[in-house]
Design a protein around this motif. Sequence first.
Motif, short mmCIF file in Angstrom:
data_model
loop_
_atom_site.label_atom_id
_atom_site.label_comp_id
_atom_site.label_asym_id
_atom_site.label_seq_id
_atom_site.Cartn_x
_atom_site.Cartn_y
_atom_site.Cartn_z
N LEU A 188 47.38 20.57 9.82
CA LEU A 188 48.31 21.19 10.41
C LEU A 188 48.52 22.26 11.60
CD1 LEU A 188 44.48 22.97 10.71
CD2 LEU A 188 45.39 23.85 9.04
N ASP A 189 48.85 20.89 12.05
CA ASP A 189 49.52 21.41 13.88
C ASP A 189 50.59 20.42 13.61
OD1 ASP A 189 49.15 20.76 15.88
OD2 ASP A 189 46.74 21.39 15.99
N LEU A 190 51.59 21.23 13.60
CA LEU A 190 53.28 20.15 13.94
C LEU A 190 53.20 19.19 15.11
CD1 LEU A 190 54.98 23.98 14.29
CD2 LEU A 190 55.40 21.82 12.33
N ALA A 191 52.34 19.45 16.63
CA ALA A 191 51.94 18.25 16.66
C ALA A 191 51.48 16.56 15.78
CB ALA A 191 51.08 18.78 18.21
N LEU A 193 52.96 17.42 4.57
CA LEU A 193 52.58 19.13 4.35
C LEU A 193 51.65 19.77 4.70
CD1 LEU A 193 52.09 20.99 2.39
CD2 LEU A 193 50.11 19.86 0.71
N LEU A 194 51.79 20.98 6.23
CA LEU A 194 51.59 21.83 7.11
C LEU A 194 50.34 23.09 5.81
CD1 LEU A 194 54.30 22.50 8.60
CD2 LEU A 194 52.33 20.80 9.47
N LEU A 195 48.79 22.56 5.98
CA LEU A 195 48.15 23.29 5.09
C LEU A 195 47.82 24.65 5.20
CD1 LEU A 195 45.38 20.32 4.94
CD2 LEU A 195 47.06 20.94 2.44
N GLU A 196 48.60 24.80 6.18
CA GLU A 196 48.69 26.73 6.20
C GLU A 196 50.01 27.16 6.90
OE1 GLU A 196 45.67 27.19 9.61
OE2 GLU A 196 44.12 26.24 8.66
N GLY A 197 50.88 26.53 6.70
CA GLY A 197 52.41 26.89 6.56
C GLY A 197 52.61 27.47 8.17
N HIS A 241 61.03 17.38 8.76
CA HIS A 241 60.64 17.62 7.19
C HIS A 241 59.50 17.76 6.89
CE1 HIS A 241 65.42 16.48 7.54
NE2 HIS A 241 64.74 15.68 8.36
N CYS A 242 58.88 18.68 7.21
CA CYS A 242 57.95 19.41 6.39
C CYS A 242 57.35 19.63 5.53
CB CYS A 242 56.66 20.05 7.24
SG CYS A 242 56.14 18.34 9.01
N ASP A 243 56.51 20.24 4.56
CA ASP A 243 56.38 20.74 3.32
C ASP A 243 55.24 21.97 3.84
OD1 ASP A 243 57.93 18.54 2.34
OD2 ASP A 243 56.59 18.23 0.59
N TYR A 294 54.78 21.65 20.85
CA TYR A 294 54.16 22.26 19.53
C TYR A 294 52.80 22.84 19.17
CZ TYR A 294 58.12 18.83 18.27
OH TYR A 294 59.12 18.18 17.41
N PHE A 295 51.93 22.89 20.31
CA PHE A 295 51.52 22.81 20.03
C PHE A 295 50.62 24.62 20.03
CE2 PHE A 295 51.55 21.71 24.47
CZ PHE A 295 50.99 23.36 25.29
#
Lengths: 390, 390
Positions: free
Chosen positions: A79-82, A97-101, A115-117, B19-20
């Motif tokens: 979920l989390d960019l960190a 993959l970021l599950l909640e975008g 470089h995340c989806d 990020y958080f």
Amino acid sequence: MVSFVQFSYELSLKHESEYFLSRPIYAHINSDAMRHNLERVRELVPGSKVWSVVKANAYGHGLASAFEGLKTTDGFALLDLAEAKLLRDMGWQGPILLLEGLFSQEDIFLVSDLHCDCVVHHIDQVDWLEALSEAKHGASSHLPKIYLKMNTGMNRLGFRPNEYKEIYHRLHASGYGISHMTHFANADYVDRSPSVDEQAEIFHQAIEGFEGDRSLANSAAVLWHHHMFFSDWVRPGIMLYGASPSGKYEDIEHAKLQAVMSLNSKIIGIQHLDAHESVGYGSRYKTDVPIRIGIVACGYADGYPRHAPDGTPVWIAGPNGLADGKVCRMAGQVSMDMITVDITDMPHVDVGTDVQLWGNFLPVDAVAQSAGTIGYELLCALAPRVPRTG
Amino acid sequence: MVSFVQFSYELSLKHESEYFLSRPIYAHINSDAMRHNLERVRELVPGSKVWSVVKANAYGHGLASAFEGLKTTDGFALLDLAEAKLLRDMGWQGPILLLEGLFSQEDIFLVSDLHCDCVVHHIDQVDWLEALSEAKHGASSHLPKIYLKMNTGMNRLGFRPNEYKEIYHRLHASGYGISHMTHFANADYVDRSPSVDEQAEIFHQAIEGFEGDRSLANSAAVLWHHHMFFSDWVRPGIMLYGASPSGKYEDIEHAKLQAVMSLNSKIIGIQHLDAHESVGYGSRYKTDVPIRIGIVACGYADGYPRHAPDGTPVWIAGPNGLADGKVCRMAGQVSMDMITVDITDMPHVDVGTDVQLWGNFLPVDAVAQSAGTIGYELLCALAPRVPRTG
């Protein structure tokens, strides 16, 4: 929202120093068991690629341990960019993959850097992505890959089938590569509507004629519905950690999964009670006959469920250690830092005897079920004050 | 027990970086409210000194914030040497009490370094302390102060009244300064045995003629039994954080305590449901009429209780913000990262609308009670992935 308090400092102090060794509770994380569980996924769905779901600090196991155990996966989902940043720092170069975008338009810069989806589940995210595409002149090499989420009956995130086509065309026109995903509400039930079949049917009808990979299956669908449809990418989470998607251990007893987290502690006190005495807050547990109570250094502030009733299983070591142990029963309300266990039948138990709250000797789902929840919650709730060992 | 995984690294990364900020959930910690609650303790028991209980990272609030809010206390009580070390590093020079004392003989060196006072609750601890005294030739200036714990009916930690005298004399003979303590099982009940009166009576009889301070009262005893006996030192915990010792908000409604932690997030999705549809895992919530559902970025992996049923209160901001908000009701099973709320009556709500899970607008005990637990558990269970702001 200024002045973030120095919580991290506290924790790093705790985990860098030797002080934390004082209180005897710790969680052992078995990366080999994770590796084994990922292999089980591959055996069940040999034609599918695997998004290993490692959100929430890998369901409480620690992202570093998860990376160690799961590095042969095809991608990590979270979920989390960190957490995405941490995976990149540890050397992961494959898909994330970021599950909640995107949570806000500003996220797009970090998402591109890392470089995340991205999952796309609401209309604002579509607007943000169109704006990005315009800024990048639609050069698809600079755009994140999209997992467009369809709401087929979960009614939580995603677009209804009748909206989906339009959203798909908007993103496609902006130059995005698009995969299709949905999420099952009842993959761990046999008798609830919408069923997996119903949801899969809606999904496949709505994407008919569209290009792009399909991702449908969570752990429950991988375990129990993998023969019903094909998922280019599966998204197992809880099964990688050796617990049951249904929360019932008997449902995975024959699936050959291995427990990854073992939460261990020790006896720190003993009480001898007469008949007609009581134990702990609210004097909930009352004795009929004389019994012996062991006090264990683990309470709800460690993540043990406070609502666990009398009788909840606790694994107590035998004279030759944990492997020689057996299940004893909780007696009395869970305290913040302690639980109390009936050890009348275990005369060898003394201060210092090893205890397992859950793990390789006692399924986390057995404890969770007694407490009216599922293993997921207990694993995720493990408190930061409990040191992890690997 | 080697190779402690780099959990601290992950967390410090998370909390040091920006990020958080992406996921919109955060906990605001109000140190002024803590300061106010400590003043309320002083008003209730003006003759007593105060051990402010800050174990478990200050009940989930963060020890740094607690130190900020409670630095006018007489002493801090906690479990863990790492937390004691942190208080010393932040500049606290007053007393620190280790509520479970030594976990092993080796702890004695750190305890001495950090000048902590020690609870003594089992016989092994007495042996360790006698050995220390011999090594120091009984020079009391080099020995920790002792809080000798009597088990007066809680039947968890401590010595029975008939053993207490002998233990007292052993420690006294070794040169230790000794205070007396016990802990109440039922200070938040009116009808359970042993009562506060019964336990206090046993305690006072057993220490008759002994020198030393007495420490009896936890938060519930401070709030509801402070006129019944005198406690040289009181040991409030949960009331300092503005929640109820009984878990029922109505029990503290008139005590003028203030909520310290506010857990806030935002709406990240909206679904419009027809009649006879369902929401979330297990399709637990079913609609009779068309409704509108708001999806909130907060789930059980953030520390929200998974067992919260449909109808659990959630505070949703009005058109003019949180202060203008009202209680809405949960609809559907709590997920790992989301909850779903019926917002049919709130037409202004959209993606980005503010939400409070508990805090200054919604007592944590109201949420806990709906979920069958007490505020303590929810506060302590706040996950490390939720950033704290102060």
